[in-house]
Design a protein around this motif. Structure first.
Motif, PDB file in Angstrom:
ATOM      1  N   ILE A  88      39.133  41.206  38.561  1.00  0.00           N
ATOM      2  CA  ILE A  88      39.147  39.400  39.517  1.00  0.00           C
ATOM      3  C   ILE A  88      39.427  38.417  38.094  1.00  0.00           C
ATOM      4  N   GLY A  89      39.201  38.570  36.990  1.00  0.00           N
ATOM      5  CA  GLY A  89      39.073  38.089  35.471  1.00  0.00           C
ATOM      6  C   GLY A  89      38.287  36.392  35.889  1.00  0.00           C
ATOM      7  N   SER A  90      36.543  37.036  36.039  1.00  0.00           N
ATOM      8  CA  SER A  90      35.906  36.036  35.251  1.00  0.00           C
ATOM      9  C   SER A  90      34.916  36.280  35.343  1.00  0.00           C
ATOM     10  N   ILE A  91      33.825  36.151  34.831  1.00  0.00           N
ATOM     11  CA  ILE A  91      31.975  36.366  35.042  1.00  0.00           C
ATOM     12  C   ILE A  91      31.232  35.887  36.062  1.00  0.00           C
ATOM     13  N   ASN A 114      29.922  27.517  35.671  1.00  0.00           N
ATOM     14  CA  ASN A 114      29.942  28.619  34.668  1.00  0.00           C
ATOM     15  C   ASN A 114      31.164  28.311  33.864  1.00  0.00           C
ATOM     16  N   MET A 115      32.154  27.219  33.352  1.00  0.00           N
ATOM     17  CA  MET A 115      33.431  26.649  32.287  1.00  0.00           C
ATOM     18  C   MET A 115      32.030  26.543  31.393  1.00  0.00           C
ATOM     19  N   THR A 164      40.794  33.658  30.141  1.00  0.00           N
ATOM     20  CA  THR A 164      40.970  34.696  30.926  1.00  0.00           C
ATOM     21  C   THR A 164      39.711  34.012  32.719  1.00  0.00           C
ATOM     22  N   HIS A 165      38.168  33.965  32.541  1.00  0.00           N
ATOM     23  CA  HIS A 165      38.334  33.302  33.063  1.00  0.00           C
ATOM     24  C   HIS A 165      38.257  31.647  33.491  1.00  0.00           C
ATOM     25  N   ALA A 166      38.427  31.204  32.682  1.00  0.00           N
ATOM     26  CA  ALA A 166      39.111  29.255  32.146  1.00  0.00           C
ATOM     27  C   ALA A 166      40.449  29.395  33.381  1.00  0.00           C
TER      28      ALA A 166
END
Length: 392
Positions: free
Chosen positions: A152-155, A173-174, A198-200
């Motif tokens: 997904i590329g996210s936490i 979450n940011m 990656t999350h951002a």
């Protein structure tokens, strides 16, 4: 009678606001810090062992255990008050309540580790250099990173036991990414920074609408990374501009620019700010949701105003052409929050600093009450603005 009371309140607020405009931010900050210090020292005497302040409602202090997502804000605010006042008494309290959060460093079921640990231990380390704090922050960052899904590329935000979502990611979450980047730099760990960036990037791609407003939540399929749905859980409806969500986005991408120097994050933060500012009421404090059909008779959210003010002060430093504009908006917000309408009188409000925040209005949770994160970002914003005055 109620109408007369409202009119009198408005008149007194106008008179006070006019008086406030004659004061400098430095004077206002001094007055707020004195009152806030008294409130937060008094609050400690009301807390049961092992409890953290959460809110105040119906003349009752609402507390939480350390695992509630807001547990880091009380010690974090104490550290800010110590930074400003130099009070050893406040420093001792900050250390005491920070240490209570130590078990969170190994928690892998919570995406709010950044809120919980960086606001408390992070500010504590910045101000004292305590190496034990640094080690706990490192462990916390490593725990947070375990929630990252590379497909997904996210936490992952929430671990849902209600089967509402498969892999929910919320805009809040940011705010937890700063811990990852900061620890990544401290320990020369590129993986932690990669997770945060990656999350951002995933958030920037999938959370935002064409006008730069943000959804609250995006749910993904963890197997293939595809988007299942987009929602605004705590707002008026899924397509509305929930005020605190927009504030998290503004603050988060401003922080990402500071920590990475990537121009794409600066452009995102500016676009969010330029979308938000025209939506603000004249006093600068947003309604809880910008698309509420009950405006102008709906509730304001002091927490969203405080977060926005803090972000705008920082963002103004990165955009010289916008500096005066952004700082003037932030100053307006801080002056309003420092007025009797929002700033609690001494020994009232459960010893919280600000009144009139909104937590989760659709669920009727924490509506028009004080909240610890409103206090935290308000004090942070005042310190940031005050520091700008010192530089000029």
């Amino acid at each position: 009678m109620r109408r007369i009371t409202i009119l009198l309140t408005l008149l007194l607020t106008v008179i006070y606001t006019n008086a406030q405009t004659e004061k400098s931010i430095r004077q206002i900050t001094q007055e707020v810090m004195e009152r806030a210090s008294t409130q937060y020292i008094n609050m400690a005497s009301t807390l049961e062992k092992g409890k953290m302040p959460r809110s105040f409602s119906k003349n009752r202090l609402i507390t939480s255990d350390i695992y509630w997502w807001c547990s880091g804000f009380y010690p974090g605010t104490l550290w800010y008050l110590y930074e400003y006042t130099g009070s050893e008494n406040i420093k001792k309290l900050a250390h005491t309540y920070t240490e209570k959060l130590a078990p969170l460093q190994f928690l892998k079921t919570d995406h709010d580790i950044g809120f919980q640990l960086f606001c408390s231990y992070g500010n504590g380390y910045r101000l004292t250099g305590n190496k034990e704090y640094l080690n706990i922050l490192h462990n916390g960052a490593m725990s947070l990173a375990t929630r990252f899904n590379p497909v997904i590329g996210s936490i992952r935000s929430w671990d849902s036991s209600r089967d509402k979502w498969k892999f929910p990611v919320i805009i809040d979450n940011m705010m937890n990414l700063e811990l990852l980047i900061w620890i990544g730099n401290q320990y020369n760990d590129p993986y932690l920074k990669t997770v945060a960036i990656t999350h951002a990037n995933t958030t920037m791609k999938n959370h935002f609408r064409p006008d730069y407003s943000t959804y609250h939540l995006v749910d993904y399929d963890p197997e293939n990374g595809k988007i299942i749905k987009k929602q605004t859980v705590q707002g008026y409806n899924d397509n509305s501009k929930w005020a605190r969500g927009q504030a998290w986005a503004l603050y988060g991408f401003t922080m990402m620019y500071r920590t990475t120097h990537s121009s794409r994050y600066l452009e995102q933060a500016q676009s969010i700010a330029d979308m938000l500012i025209p939506l603000l009421p004249s006093d600068g404090i947003p309604y809880w949701d910008f698309d509420s059909p009950d405006i102008p008779n709906d509730l304001r959210d002091a927490s969203a105003g405080a977060i926005m003010a803090s972000a705008l002060v920082e963002l103004s430093e990165y955009l010289p052409e916008k500096k005066i504009h952004y700082q003037s908006i932030a100053e307006r917000q801080l002056r309003t929050l420092s007025s009797p309408e929002y700033l609690a009188a001494s020994n009232t409000n459960g010893n919280f600093i600000l009144k009139h925040s909104v937590g989760h209005k659709p669920m009727k949770g924490e509506v028009d009450v004080p909240l610890t994160y409103a206090d935290y970002y308000f004090i942070e914003a005042l310190i940031r603005m005050n520091n700008l005055e010192k530089q000029e």
